[in-house]
Design a protein around this motif. Structure first.
Motif, PDB file in Angstrom:
ATOM      1  N   ALA A  82      40.449  27.747  37.829  1.00 17.14           N
ATOM      2  CA  ALA A  82      40.394  29.213  37.917  1.00 17.14           C
ATOM      3  C   ALA A  82      40.765  29.684  39.319  1.00 17.14           C
ATOM      4  N   ILE A  83      40.317  28.951  40.335  1.00 16.63           N
ATOM      5  CA  ILE A  83      40.649  29.308  41.712  1.00 16.63           C
ATOM      6  C   ILE A  83      42.139  29.140  41.955  1.00 16.63           C
ATOM      7  N   VAL A  84      42.688  28.003  41.551  1.00 20.29           N
ATOM      8  CA  VAL A  84      44.118  27.751  41.740  1.00 20.29           C
ATOM      9  C   VAL A  84      44.951  28.800  41.000  1.00 20.29           C
ATOM     10  N   ASN A  85      44.509  29.183  39.811  1.00 16.26           N
ATOM     11  CA  ASN A  85      45.257  30.139  38.985  1.00 16.26           C
ATOM     12  C   ASN A  85      44.941  31.596  39.297  1.00 16.26           C
ATOM     13  N   ARG A  86      44.091  31.830  40.291  1.00 15.06           N
ATOM     14  CA  ARG A  86      43.737  33.191  40.725  1.00 15.06           C
ATOM     15  C   ARG A  86      43.109  34.024  39.603  1.00 15.06           C
ATOM     16  N   GLU A  87      42.308  33.352  38.763  1.00 14.06           N
ATOM     17  CA  GLU A  87      41.671  34.042  37.648  1.00 14.06           C
ATOM     18  C   GLU A  87      40.482  34.865  38.137  1.00 14.06           C
ATOM     19  N   ASP A  88      40.173  35.914  37.402  1.00 11.52           N
ATOM     20  CA  ASP A  88      39.060  36.789  37.744  1.00 11.52           C
ATOM     21  C   ASP A  88      37.769  36.222  37.151  1.00 11.52           C
ATOM     22  N   THR A  89      37.140  35.304  37.903  1.00 11.02           N
ATOM     23  CA  THR A  89      35.844  34.740  37.530  1.00 11.02           C
ATOM     24  C   THR A  89      34.903  34.914  38.714  1.00 11.02           C
ATOM     25  N   GLU A  90      33.611  34.737  38.476  1.00 10.83           N
ATOM     26  CA  GLU A  90      32.652  34.916  39.566  1.00 10.83           C
ATOM     27  C   GLU A  90      32.924  33.968  40.732  1.00 10.83           C
ATOM     28  N   LEU A  91      33.134  32.691  40.435  1.00 12.70           N
ATOM     29  CA  LEU A  91      33.338  31.737  41.517  1.00 12.70           C
ATOM     30  C   LEU A  91      34.727  31.869  42.140  1.00 12.70           C
ATOM     31  N   SER A  92      35.700  32.295  41.383  1.00 15.18           N
ATOM     32  CA  SER A  92      37.017  32.547  41.958  1.00 15.18           C
ATOM     33  C   SER A  92      36.953  33.755  42.900  1.00 15.18           C
ATOM     34  N   ARG A  93      36.147  34.741  42.555  1.00 14.57           N
ATOM     35  CA  ARG A  93      35.934  35.877  43.457  1.00 14.57           C
ATOM     36  C   ARG A  93      35.184  35.445  44.714  1.00 14.57           C
ATOM     37  N   ALA A  94      34.171  34.569  44.543  1.00  9.13           N
ATOM     38  CA  ALA A  94      33.422  34.062  45.702  1.00  9.13           C
ATOM     39  C   ALA A  94      34.377  33.331  46.644  1.00  9.13           C
TER      40      ALA A  94
END
Length: 177
Positions: A82-94
């Motif tokens: 999710a982080i690599v894909n720039r997805e809108d998730t809680e941990l990706s936002r963190a």
């Protein structure tokens, strides 16, 4: 909504560094994760101390604490993807809210913990030619180029809806007090 990291501006300092960033961006999600692991496996000891006073791991408790480390392998992998894909998730936002130096620390900590408290590379994983070529390009950069490259790469990951401030060239206006 879009990721604030998605911008046409590049902070990479040299043409060689920009080419490696482009090669990285052309990789698939899991290949990007593999490449980050290989980079930290080979160069992690020199990357993390690059800006010791600028990095503050305490700023990333959700990514470097029990919430992440106590998760299943599949959940950890989902967070990384999710982080690599720039997805809108809680941990990706963190992650997206961190400075680039702290983002470097997150990837370093995860690489160090792989196979222990972080999901490991699959035993049957075979590195692709694209990964090997990109890794060779990274190794060919001088130290400053490597750090610049990694900041560029990790800074484009994660999700944030904070928009960059337009430059004078973009607005045609000078800043005022």
């Amino acid at each position: 909504m879009s990721s604030a990291q998605e911008t046409t501006r590049s902070s990479a300092r040299s043409e060689d560094t920009r080419k490696v960033v482009q090669a990285f961006e052309a990789l698939g999600t899991d290949d990007k994760l593999a490449l980050l692991y290989y980079v930290y496996e080979k160069m992690g000891d020199s990357i993390t101390p690059a800006a010791p006073t600028a990095a503050n791991p305490e700023m990333a408790p959700r990514l470097l604490g029990a919430e992440f480390y106590d998760s299943s392998d599949q959940d950890q992998l989902a967070v990384m993807r999710a982080i690599v894909n720039r997805e809108d998730t809680e941990l990706s936002r963190a992650y997206g809210a961190l400075t680039e130096n702290n983002q470097l620390v997150v990837w370093y900590a995860w690489a160090v913990a792989m196979g222990d408290t972080v999901v490991d590379m699959p035993n049957d994983y075979q590195s692709t030619e694209a990964i090997n070529n990109t890794l060779s390009q990274i190794e060919g950069l001088d130290f400053e180029g490597q750090i610049s490259l990694l900041r560029e790469i990790v800074g484009k990951m994660g999700y944030s809806d904070v928009k960059p401030i337009p430059t004078q060239a973009e607005t045609g206006k000078t800043p005022s007090l």
